[in-house]
Design a protein around this motif. Structure first.
Motif, mmCIF file in Angstrom:
data_model
loop_
_atom_site.group_PDB
_atom_site.id
_atom_site.type_symbol
_atom_site.label_atom_id
_atom_site.label_comp_id
_atom_site.label_asym_id
_atom_site.label_seq_id
_atom_site.Cartn_x
_atom_site.Cartn_y
_atom_site.Cartn_z
ATOM 1 N N UNK A 7 0.872 -1.296 -0.024
ATOM 2 C CA UNK A 7 0.052 -0.063 -0.001
ATOM 3 C C UNK A 7 0.789 1.147 0.065
ATOM 4 N N UNK A 8 2.140 1.141 0.242
ATOM 5 C CA UNK A 8 2.936 2.326 0.612
ATOM 6 C C UNK A 8 3.567 2.956 -0.792
ATOM 7 N N UNK A 9 3.359 4.352 -1.024
ATOM 8 C CA UNK A 9 4.265 4.970 -1.962
ATOM 9 C C UNK A 9 4.828 6.055 -1.647
ATOM 10 N N UNK A 10 5.920 6.432 -2.183
ATOM 11 C CA UNK A 10 6.580 7.825 -1.653
ATOM 12 C C UNK A 10 6.062 8.990 -1.973
ATOM 13 N N UNK A 11 6.081 10.281 -1.569
ATOM 14 C CA UNK A 11 5.672 11.361 -1.809
ATOM 15 C C UNK A 11 6.105 11.997 -3.303
ATOM 16 N N UNK A 12 6.867 11.244 -3.822
ATOM 17 C CA UNK A 12 7.300 11.465 -5.210
ATOM 18 C C UNK A 12 6.772 10.568 -6.082
ATOM 19 N N UNK A 13 5.685 9.623 -5.870
ATOM 20 C CA UNK A 13 5.122 8.711 -6.698
ATOM 21 C C UNK A 13 4.113 9.475 -7.517
ATOM 22 N N UNK A 14 3.996 8.981 -8.813
ATOM 23 C CA UNK A 14 2.870 9.640 -9.818
ATOM 24 C C UNK A 14 1.666 8.891 -9.314
ATOM 25 N N UNK A 15 0.541 9.577 -10.087
ATOM 26 C CA UNK A 15 -0.966 8.824 -9.909
ATOM 27 C C UNK A 15 -0.949 7.530 -10.348
ATOM 28 N N UNK A 16 -0.248 7.161 -11.364
ATOM 29 C CA UNK A 16 -0.091 5.821 -12.089
ATOM 30 C C UNK A 16 0.490 5.015 -11.081
ATOM 31 N N UNK A 17 1.611 5.361 -10.567
ATOM 32 C CA UNK A 17 2.020 4.440 -9.462
ATOM 33 C C UNK A 17 1.218 4.112 -8.272
ATOM 34 N N UNK A 18 0.409 5.014 -7.722
ATOM 35 C CA UNK A 18 -0.639 4.853 -6.651
ATOM 36 C C UNK A 18 -1.688 3.944 -7.322
ATOM 37 N N UNK A 19 -2.066 4.210 -8.512
ATOM 38 C CA UNK A 19 -3.149 3.074 -8.926
ATOM 39 C C UNK A 19 -2.427 1.788 -9.107
ATOM 40 N N UNK A 20 -1.337 1.528 -9.309
ATOM 41 C CA UNK A 20 -0.606 0.219 -9.380
ATOM 42 C C UNK A 20 -0.565 -0.331 -7.770
ATOM 43 N N UNK A 21 -0.374 0.523 -7.077
ATOM 44 C CA UNK A 21 -0.064 0.062 -5.743
ATOM 45 C C UNK A 21 -1.789 -0.274 -5.207
ATOM 46 N N UNK A 56 -6.394 16.134 -14.711
ATOM 47 C CA UNK A 56 -5.095 15.583 -14.015
ATOM 48 C C UNK A 56 -4.783 14.624 -14.571
ATOM 49 N N UNK A 57 -3.552 14.450 -15.175
ATOM 50 C CA UNK A 57 -3.053 13.136 -15.820
ATOM 51 C C UNK A 57 -2.243 12.274 -14.901
ATOM 52 N N UNK A 58 -2.163 10.969 -15.523
ATOM 53 C CA UNK A 58 -2.019 10.166 -14.474
ATOM 54 C C UNK A 58 -0.252 10.058 -14.459
ATOM 55 N N UNK A 59 0.654 10.998 -14.973
ATOM 56 C CA UNK A 59 2.058 11.343 -14.654
ATOM 57 C C UNK A 59 2.321 12.349 -13.759
ATOM 58 N N UNK A 60 1.091 12.964 -13.320
ATOM 59 C CA UNK A 60 1.129 13.881 -12.236
ATOM 60 C C UNK A 60 1.523 13.374 -10.954
#
Length: 77
Positions: A7-21, A56-60
């Motif tokens: 469940x953990x993503x860093x504060x530098x993660x993109x929206x796409x990375x959050x979706x994957x999580x 807002x795009x998934x790379x944001x």
């Protein structure tokens, strides 16, 4: 077995990375943490949908759509 690290993503993660999580976790939420590992927000599929509807795009950065005031519980609760 449940692994909270999914469940953990860093504060530098993109929206796409959050979706994957969100997709790989059982809790269906991404926990956004700072460099010290402290929780600074959460991202759910609803946050993603609302962000996309606002253009807002998934790379944001995931921080642009995260909930900055999540409800939390401690082990004492």
């Amino acid at each position: 077995m449940y692994n909270v690290n999914d469940n953990i993503v860093s504060s530098e993660a993109t929206i796409k990375q959050a979706i994957e999580s969100i997709d790989r976790s059982l809790a269906k939420v991404a926990l956004v943490v700072d460099g010290s590992g402290r929780l600074i927000g959460t991202v759910t599929d609803g946050d993603v949908r609302r962000g996309l509807l606002r253009g807002i795009g998934v790379d944001a950065p995931a921080t642009t759509i995260m909930n900055r005031s999540p409800r939390i519980a401690t082990t004492k609760d």
